[in-house]
Motif scaffolding. Sequence first.
Motif, mmCIF file in Angstrom:
data_model
loop_
_atom_site.group_PDB
_atom_site.id
_atom_site.type_symbol
_atom_site.label_atom_id
_atom_site.label_comp_id
_atom_site.label_asym_id
_atom_site.label_seq_id
_atom_site.Cartn_x
_atom_site.Cartn_y
_atom_site.Cartn_z
ATOM 1 N N THR A 159 27.250 61.656 54.263
ATOM 2 C CA THR A 159 27.298 63.097 54.632
ATOM 3 C C THR A 159 26.039 63.750 54.347
ATOM 4 O O THR A 159 25.891 63.935 53.103
ATOM 5 C CB THR A 159 28.543 63.636 54.201
ATOM 6 N N HIS A 160 25.452 64.055 55.481
ATOM 7 C CA HIS A 160 24.099 64.722 55.112
ATOM 8 C C HIS A 160 23.691 65.324 56.328
ATOM 9 O O HIS A 160 23.894 64.947 57.270
ATOM 10 C CB HIS A 160 23.040 63.829 54.541
ATOM 11 N N GLY A 161 23.083 66.764 56.432
ATOM 12 C CA GLY A 161 22.629 67.323 57.456
ATOM 13 C C GLY A 161 23.854 67.736 58.401
ATOM 14 O O GLY A 161 24.747 68.228 57.986
ATOM 15 N N ASP A 162 23.524 67.476 59.618
ATOM 16 C CA ASP A 162 24.513 67.656 60.660
ATOM 17 C C ASP A 162 25.803 66.641 60.850
ATOM 18 O O ASP A 162 26.596 66.749 61.351
ATOM 19 C CB ASP A 162 24.172 67.913 62.053
ATOM 20 N N ILE A 163 25.525 65.516 59.978
ATOM 21 C CA ILE A 163 26.467 64.299 60.191
ATOM 22 C C ILE A 163 27.383 64.580 58.946
ATOM 23 O O ILE A 163 26.921 64.771 57.734
ATOM 24 C CB ILE A 163 25.556 63.064 59.995
ATOM 25 N N GLU A 164 28.597 64.243 59.105
ATOM 26 C CA GLU A 164 29.668 63.965 58.152
ATOM 27 C C GLU A 164 30.376 62.898 58.155
ATOM 28 O O GLU A 164 30.648 62.251 59.199
ATOM 29 C CB GLU A 164 30.716 65.437 58.167
ATOM 30 N N ALA A 165 30.764 62.345 56.998
ATOM 31 C CA ALA A 165 31.664 61.336 57.178
ATOM 32 C C ALA A 165 33.240 61.807 56.416
ATOM 33 O O ALA A 165 32.933 62.275 55.446
ATOM 34 C CB ALA A 165 30.982 60.111 56.083
ATOM 35 N N ILE A 166 34.078 61.375 56.924
ATOM 36 C CA ILE A 166 35.392 62.029 56.606
ATOM 37 C C ILE A 166 36.563 61.108 56.694
ATOM 38 O O ILE A 166 36.418 60.215 57.601
ATOM 39 C CB ILE A 166 35.667 63.439 57.005
ATOM 40 N N SER A 167 37.664 61.396 55.828
ATOM 41 C CA SER A 167 38.661 60.451 55.759
ATOM 42 C C SER A 167 39.721 60.916 57.035
ATOM 43 O O SER A 167 39.521 62.107 57.260
ATOM 44 C CB SER A 167 39.328 60.559 54.530
ATOM 45 N N TRP A 168 40.525 60.066 57.246
ATOM 46 C CA TRP A 168 41.381 60.350 58.312
ATOM 47 C C TRP A 168 42.374 61.668 57.845
ATOM 48 O O TRP A 168 43.006 62.585 58.781
ATOM 49 C CB TRP A 168 42.275 59.305 58.801
ATOM 50 N N LEU A 169 42.598 61.881 56.452
ATOM 51 C CA LEU A 169 43.301 63.023 55.967
ATOM 52 C C LEU A 169 42.683 64.288 56.601
ATOM 53 O O LEU A 169 43.465 65.193 56.619
ATOM 54 C CB LEU A 169 43.223 62.881 54.377
ATOM 55 N N ASP A 170 41.324 64.237 56.843
ATOM 56 C CA ASP A 170 40.723 65.423 57.380
ATOM 57 C C ASP A 170 40.519 65.500 58.588
ATOM 58 O O ASP A 170 40.523 66.573 59.057
ATOM 59 C CB ASP A 170 39.307 65.516 56.531
ATOM 60 N N PHE A 171 40.407 64.444 59.347
ATOM 61 C CA PHE A 171 40.210 64.608 60.910
ATOM 62 C C PHE A 171 41.667 64.315 61.537
ATOM 63 O O PHE A 171 41.655 64.442 62.761
ATOM 64 C CB PHE A 171 39.449 63.799 61.517
ATOM 65 N N ASN A 172 42.820 64.263 60.653
ATOM 66 C CA ASN A 172 44.106 64.181 61.290
ATOM 67 C C ASN A 172 44.835 65.197 60.262
ATOM 68 O O ASN A 172 45.930 64.606 59.735
ATOM 69 C CB ASN A 172 44.740 62.859 61.394
ATOM 70 N N PRO A 173 44.707 66.342 60.347
ATOM 71 C CA PRO A 173 45.321 67.232 59.490
ATOM 72 C C PRO A 173 47.029 67.255 59.841
ATOM 73 O O PRO A 173 47.624 67.421 58.818
ATOM 74 C CB PRO A 173 44.670 68.531 59.517
ATOM 75 N N SER A 174 47.174 67.133 60.991
ATOM 76 C CA SER A 174 48.778 67.176 61.204
ATOM 77 C C SER A 174 49.408 66.030 60.629
ATOM 78 O O SER A 174 50.666 66.399 60.101
ATOM 79 C CB SER A 174 49.065 67.294 62.729
ATOM 80 N N ILE A 175 48.997 64.743 60.452
ATOM 81 C CA ILE A 175 49.456 63.925 59.957
ATOM 82 C C ILE A 175 49.505 63.941 58.453
ATOM 83 O O ILE A 175 50.507 63.817 57.545
ATOM 84 C CB ILE A 175 48.894 62.488 60.123
ATOM 85 N N THR A 176 48.599 64.740 57.797
ATOM 86 C CA THR A 176 48.389 65.115 56.487
ATOM 87 C C THR A 176 49.690 65.939 56.215
ATOM 88 O O THR A 176 50.360 65.754 55.205
ATOM 89 C CB THR A 176 47.030 65.593 56.151
ATOM 90 N N SER A 177 49.718 66.982 56.925
ATOM 91 C CA SER A 177 50.632 67.965 56.685
ATOM 92 C C SER A 177 52.088 67.239 56.634
ATOM 93 O O SER A 177 53.072 67.497 56.103
ATOM 94 C CB SER A 177 50.827 69.127 58.091
ATOM 95 N N ILE A 178 52.180 66.338 57.785
ATOM 96 C CA ILE A 178 53.591 65.708 57.881
ATOM 97 C C ILE A 178 53.927 64.814 56.597
ATOM 98 O O ILE A 178 55.022 65.004 56.004
ATOM 99 C CB ILE A 178 53.625 64.462 59.068
ATOM 100 N N ILE A 179 53.000 64.320 55.990
ATOM 101 C CA ILE A 179 53.054 63.478 54.594
ATOM 102 C C ILE A 179 53.356 64.447 53.649
ATOM 103 O O ILE A 179 54.451 63.890 52.850
ATOM 104 C CB ILE A 179 51.786 62.850 54.323
ATOM 105 N N GLN A 180 52.975 65.451 53.622
ATOM 106 C CA GLN A 180 53.097 66.651 52.462
ATOM 107 C C GLN A 180 54.602 67.197 52.518
ATOM 108 O O GLN A 180 55.102 67.109 51.635
ATOM 109 C CB GLN A 180 52.353 67.703 52.602
ATOM 110 N N ILE A 181 54.938 67.204 53.948
ATOM 111 C CA ILE A 181 56.266 67.682 54.243
ATOM 112 C C ILE A 181 57.247 66.714 53.851
ATOM 113 O O ILE A 181 58.126 66.881 53.347
ATOM 114 C CB ILE A 181 56.443 68.111 55.529
ATOM 115 N N SER A 182 57.035 65.429 54.291
ATOM 116 C CA SER A 182 57.883 64.201 53.641
ATOM 117 C C SER A 182 58.199 64.240 52.291
ATOM 118 O O SER A 182 59.239 63.975 51.639
ATOM 119 C CB SER A 182 57.405 62.813 54.533
ATOM 120 N N ASN A 183 56.807 64.446 51.456
ATOM 121 C CA ASN A 183 57.032 64.533 50.143
ATOM 122 C C ASN A 183 57.910 65.729 49.661
ATOM 123 O O ASN A 183 58.853 65.439 48.793
ATOM 124 C CB ASN A 183 55.821 64.596 49.367
ATOM 125 N N PHE A 184 57.940 66.716 50.264
ATOM 126 C CA PHE A 184 58.827 67.992 50.041
ATOM 127 C C PHE A 184 60.285 67.527 50.303
ATOM 128 O O PHE A 184 61.066 67.872 49.362
ATOM 129 C CB PHE A 184 58.424 69.085 50.627
#
Lengths: 415, 228
Positions: A241-266
Amino acid sequence: MLFLKLAWRNLFRNIRRTLLTVMLISCSLAALIISDGTIAGLVEKMENTIIRTLTGEGQIHHKDFMDDFDSDLMINNPDRVIDGIKTKTDVMDYAPRIMIGGMIASSYNMTGGLIYGVDPERELNVSRIKDALIAGEYLSGADRQILMGKRMAELLEVTLHDRIVLTVAQVGTGETSQELFRLSGILEFGPREMDERFAFINLATAQRLIASEDGVHQIVVRFRDPALAKNREHPLYKSLTHGDIEAISWLDFNPSITSIIQISNFVTIILGGVLFFIVSLGVINSLFMSIYERIHEFGIAKAMGTTPGNIIQLVMLEALIITIVSCLLGGTIGYLSSSWFSVYGLPIGEFEVSGIAIDGSIKTKVLAQQFVLFPTYIVLITLAAALYPALFASRIVPAVALHGLYKGLYNGKCD
Amino acid sequence: MENVIETRDLCRYFGDEDVRVKALDHVSVEITRGEFTAIIGPSGSGKTTLLHLVGGLDNPTAGQVLLSSTNIADMSSAALSDFRRDHIGFVFQAYNLIPVLSASENIDYIMLLQGVAATERQHRVKEMLALVGLEGLGNRRPGHLSGGQQQRVAVARAMASNPDLILADEPTANLDSATGIALLDIMRDLNRNHGMTFVFSTHDQKIMDRAQRLIHLEDGQVVRDKSK
């Protein structure tokens, strides 16, 4: 030791009640284990469906590309990024891609879609495009090959080898570019959106089509250990990750699934809370019934010099024994059931979660924490619940108990 | 003779101001070591209440229960438990024993509470069972013993802790005549040969006949106190 023996034998005085209490606790524990395993299995299935099917575990792209898939926002010097990826031993493989929105037309119909330019060889280790092939052939790198989802093929009314025309805008100039393809394969991923809107062509063809030279829109990464992909602090993400380029986990580019995982924990917490509450009431009820039946006996015991502390110890030991037996039974039932469903799956039919189609069956996950944390919680909750009846028993007034007057009508006070 | 226990102006009232029942009203008695005493009187005269107060099972409304000049009414809950464990043995009318423990374990129980060593406990259990004529029945649970045998186990248990005083509340009430006489003979022997102090609450003529002293209660007051 005497109180342990006494507690153990007391449980056999009313076997039916003890068994019912054991069944209540053990079934609650088993239900919790199976539920947690099912939720974990569902999350894994969603991860597999969405992330490992196409989007990858990690992505490198222009930091604004995901906002509206602007085709001008490219990684213009992908070799430098790829060299960086190659230094990371945790990475199993990577795949550069072009992603462009365009018109996809047949002789009979036309539709809008998302066209992926992919490196067929690299995709084998990163995505499951080839696995989704239900007819025709996978990409070989030759010109004019195109794969599309089953629903799109049905919409365009095309079969294998039929002509397809792609119309896209070129990078930079925005001028329209058009090329003719032959349908080489039909895919079926499962999720409706993917089967309706996605088409795949060779990377070099896509680059030529949009006049991007060597540029790519994203580089998808797969890790040797999928769990590493969730670590946002992983060196891959940090170093690339530098300049205009970013390297991210699927947790960040698939926020809906991340939310679902959080909801499932709840959901697990809520479910656990309800089951623990029921267990607590069951234990309190059972112990109170047992204590009320033995009030005269507690009176005798206290007359002999049994201290309130001894009485508390006795009642708590009874609760502990019931809980340990219940946890062993519930853990066994939970393990056997969850193991069976982990192999043969839990039939759930087809349904969608946040637009993600989940079909078939969920294979439950058997996790160590289910057999360590949940029984620990059950033991703690049960002991906490047992404290109330234990305190009640410890405060029994011997003279009143011996008179058989224990209905709260007595105004005497002794212990 | 040395006093085992003494009551001074002991009162126990039940109910509130409007409906007050005077179960005991200014009762003062002294029990000396080695007595075989019966508290007698009609139902509701306060016999059991007096026994409970002397045994530290209940707190008086007023007055004192003195053990070696210590008023047990002032003791804390834990101290009262210790007092009962170390100084008082109880024999009740029925359902005396812990049903899930064997006869031996019932006798052992109180010594365990006292912290007596295992070998000494085993020896004492055998000794107590022999004293009440129940050798060989130690492993039986109360449900497998007759009423008379259960009461004998209760007597053995009451003695096991080597108390200053054994309080027996209608011990023969649920026994047939012959069994009752046999039990009383055992207790009388223990009194004579081992110097155990017994105080009974009873209607039973057999006990009255054997008692050295009769304390007659009526309406919560001592109306007669007669030694034979």
